[in-house]
Design a protein around this motif. Structure first.
Motif, PDB file in Angstrom:
ATOM      1  N   PHE A 163       0.825  -1.202   0.000  1.00  0.00           N
ATOM      2  CA  PHE A 163       0.000   0.000   0.000  1.00  0.00           C
ATOM      3  C   PHE A 163       0.863   1.257   0.000  1.00  0.00           C
ATOM      4  N   LEU A 164       1.878   1.267   0.848  1.00  0.00           N
ATOM      5  CA  LEU A 164       2.735   2.461   0.928  1.00  0.00           C
ATOM      6  C   LEU A 164       3.415   2.726  -0.412  1.00  0.00           C
ATOM      7  N   TYR A 165       3.863   1.661  -1.069  1.00  0.00           N
ATOM      8  CA  TYR A 165       4.410   1.833  -2.418  1.00  0.00           C
ATOM      9  C   TYR A 165       3.338   2.386  -3.359  1.00  0.00           C
ATOM     10  N   GLY A 166       2.136   1.823  -3.283  1.00  0.00           N
ATOM     11  CA  GLY A 166       1.063   2.192  -4.198  1.00  0.00           C
ATOM     12  C   GLY A 166       0.635   3.644  -4.089  1.00  0.00           C
ATOM     13  N   VAL A 167       0.785   4.239  -2.893  1.00  0.00           N
ATOM     14  CA  VAL A 167       0.375   5.638  -2.720  1.00  0.00           C
ATOM     15  C   VAL A 167       1.568   6.594  -2.827  1.00  0.00           C
ATOM     16  N   GLY A 168       2.720   6.065  -3.235  1.00  0.00           N
ATOM     17  CA  GLY A 168       3.851   6.929  -3.533  1.00  0.00           C
ATOM     18  C   GLY A 168       4.758   7.278  -2.381  1.00  0.00           C
ATOM     19  N   GLU A 169       4.685   6.521  -1.281  1.00  0.00           N
ATOM     20  CA  GLU A 169       5.594   6.773  -0.160  1.00  0.00           C
ATOM     21  C   GLU A 169       7.010   6.331  -0.534  1.00  0.00           C
ATOM     22  N   GLU A 170       7.981   7.195  -0.311  1.00  0.00           N
ATOM     23  CA  GLU A 170       9.353   6.886  -0.710  1.00  0.00           C
ATOM     24  C   GLU A 170      10.006   5.835   0.175  1.00  0.00           C
ATOM     25  N   ASP A 171       9.576   5.742   1.439  1.00  0.00           N
ATOM     26  CA  ASP A 171      10.278   4.830   2.352  1.00  0.00           C
ATOM     27  C   ASP A 171       9.564   3.494   2.517  1.00  0.00           C
ATOM     28  N   TRP A 172       8.821   3.060   1.476  1.00  0.00           N
ATOM     29  CA  TRP A 172       8.252   1.716   1.549  1.00  0.00           C
ATOM     30  C   TRP A 172       9.396   0.701   1.552  1.00  0.00           C
ATOM     31  N   ASP A 173       9.149  -0.454   2.176  1.00  0.00           N
ATOM     32  CA  ASP A 173      10.222  -1.422   2.417  1.00  0.00           C
ATOM     33  C   ASP A 173      10.073  -2.640   1.505  1.00  0.00           C
ATOM     34  N   PRO A 174      10.859  -2.747   0.435  1.00  0.00           N
ATOM     35  CA  PRO A 174      10.737  -3.899  -0.462  1.00  0.00           C
ATOM     36  C   PRO A 174      11.135  -5.222   0.182  1.00  0.00           C
ATOM     37  N   MET A 175      11.963  -5.178   1.218  1.00  0.00           N
ATOM     38  CA  MET A 175      12.411  -6.432   1.846  1.00  0.00           C
ATOM     39  C   MET A 175      11.253  -7.196   2.479  1.00  0.00           C
ATOM     40  N   ARG A 176      10.293  -6.485   3.043  1.00  0.00           N
ATOM     41  CA  ARG A 176       9.149  -7.174   3.663  1.00  0.00           C
ATOM     42  C   ARG A 176       8.300  -7.873   2.607  1.00  0.00           C
ATOM     43  N   ILE A 177       8.221  -7.267   1.444  1.00  0.00           N
ATOM     44  CA  ILE A 177       7.495  -7.895   0.338  1.00  0.00           C
ATOM     45  C   ILE A 177       8.304  -9.071  -0.217  1.00  0.00           C
ATOM     46  N   ASP A 178       9.579  -8.855  -0.425  1.00  0.00           N
ATOM     47  CA  ASP A 178      10.454  -9.887  -0.992  1.00  0.00           C
ATOM     48  C   ASP A 178      10.462 -11.146  -0.130  1.00  0.00           C
ATOM     49  N   PHE A 179      10.638 -10.958   1.170  1.00  0.00           N
ATOM     50  CA  PHE A 179      10.689 -12.110   2.074  1.00  0.00           C
ATOM     51  C   PHE A 179       9.366 -12.859   2.078  1.00  0.00           C
ATOM     52  N   SER A 180       8.267 -12.122   2.086  1.00  0.00           N
ATOM     53  CA  SER A 180       6.951 -12.744   2.111  1.00  0.00           C
ATOM     54  C   SER A 180       6.696 -13.573   0.851  1.00  0.00           C
ATOM     55  N   LEU A 181       6.945 -12.990  -0.314  1.00  0.00           N
ATOM     56  CA  LEU A 181       6.693 -13.708  -1.561  1.00  0.00           C
ATOM     57  C   LEU A 181       7.558 -14.959  -1.669  1.00  0.00           C
ATOM     58  N   LYS A 182       8.810 -14.839  -1.324  1.00  0.00           N
ATOM     59  CA  LYS A 182       9.727 -15.972  -1.497  1.00  0.00           C
ATOM     60  C   LYS A 182       9.524 -17.037  -0.429  1.00  0.00           C
TER      61      LYS A 182
END
Length: 380
Positions: A163-182
């Protein structure tokens, strides 16, 4: 408007108004009775649970302009309440300010709130005042101070960052997404099913949380990295296969196997099937068949006596009031995940889901003696 759609909207109204109207007036904590197990602290979390779980189910309906004038008027009225409720619930000066910062449970329901906003960006997020948007973002970021449980909870942290990425927040954390998907790719056990953590559990969490969140996360973020994008196809294929399994779990009368925890979510158990009905991407199940099957589940779960208390709020149970199905993490607010059965209301009334003739679902056809092809597992 079709009779089934009218009926679903009536039930949606019954679920929705006791939550959004008092919350918009900063009075939800005053008015909502809390049913829970003794000696639990769920009153600290239940109001955020009620609102976010309700919203994640009705968001697609709010996002899709109605054709019928009465339905359009209802949408407009509810959007007014919900926008005010979003402000109240995230304003630290209000009586109904939600708890985002204490305990682990807010990680869960912040994620459902984020998922709801992603499902209705045009109607729910974009029109909000800047102040309210900043309040919501600040509240969701507060959940980063705690570590999610090593289970489906990984997806809650990932959904918040999505969500934070989707609304344009610069400090969204890709690691939390990466770990979850993998990690969930590693937890895949076959035939459209994931284990919920290192060990498999025979419950409905593949439908309640895992598949719908994986699909929404990878749909929103998959294009950002090749190793995420390559997971998109298997995630969607597995999710659709699990929807087929769910449809086959619905008995000829609309009941289903009472296995595992969280049965008190009632129709929330069929989140994944309703999600794909709304997405219109199930080629092996006809729209009329899907509508009839989900409607039968609704009749067995949301339309039994004592499903709602005298104040109009959901009670603990799967078919009527059954407090024995309560668990330490279950309270009145938790129960509003039942709203996700109504995701197909996000389809216009002209969609095949609403217009096609009702057809019997798989077990009804089989036990009426119809000769059907066998069911086969998913290979990948």
């Amino acid at each position: 408007m079709t009779d089934t759609r009218k009926h679903w909207l009536k039930l949606l109204t019954q679920l929705t108004e006791p939550i959004i109207i008092p919350l918009s007036q900063d009075k939800l904590k005053q008015t909502m009775p809390i049913e829970k197990k003794p000696d639990t602290k769920q009153e600290d979390y239940t109001h955020l649970e009620a609102f976010s779980r309700l919203l994640v189910g009705i968001a697609p309906w709010l996002e899709t302009p109605a054709i019928d004038e009465g339905e359009k008027e209802l949408q407009t009225r509810y959007l007014t309440y919900i926008k005010q409720a979003l402000h109240v619930g995230t304003d630290p000066h209000s009586h109904d300010y939600f708890n985002f910062s204490e305990g682990l449970q807010p990680i869960v329901d912040s994620a459902f709130l984020a998922q709801a906003l992603l499902r209705a960006p045009t109607s729910l997020w974009e029109p909000l005042p800047h102040e309210t948007k900043q309040q919501i973002i600040h509240c969701l970021k507060q959940t980063r101070t705690r570590k999610p449980i090593y289970s489906n909870w990984l997806l809650f942290s990932a959904m918040i960052e999505t969500f934070l990425y989707g609304v344009g927040e610069e400090d969204w954390d890709p690691m939390r997404i990466d770990f979850s998907l993998k990690q969930f790719n590693a937890w895949y056990v076959g035939d459209g099913t994931y284990s919920d953590g290192p060990r498999y559990h025979q419950d409905y969490y593949n439908s309640i949380v895992i598949h719908p969140m994986l699909v929404d996360i990878v749909t929103q973020t998959g294009v950002l990295h090749p190793d995420w994008d390559i997971l998109k196809e298997p995630i969607l294929t597995r999710s659709k296969r699990y929807s087929t399994i769910l449809e086959r779990m619905i008995s000829p009368t609309g009941t289903f196997p009472a296995t595992g925890r969280s049965l008190a979510y009632r129709t929330g158990i069929f989140h994944n099937l309703a999600h794909h009905a709304w997405r219109e991407d199930l080629t092996d199940l006809s729209p009329g068949q899907l509508r009839a099957a989900l409607d039968a589940v609704i009749e067995q779960t949301l339309e039994k006596s004592n499903t709602f208390n005298e104040a109009g709020y959901l009670t603990i149970g799967v078919s009527g009031h059954q407090p024995g199905l309560g668990e330490v993490y279950i309270s009145t607010g938790s129960l509003y995940l039942a709203s996700v059965i109504f995701l197909p209301l996000g389809l216009k009334e002209t969609a095949p889901f609403w217009q096609d003739k009702a057809q019997p679902w798989t077990t009804k056809r089989l036990f009426n003696g119809e000769d059907l092809k066998n069911d086969y597992p998913l290979d990948n």
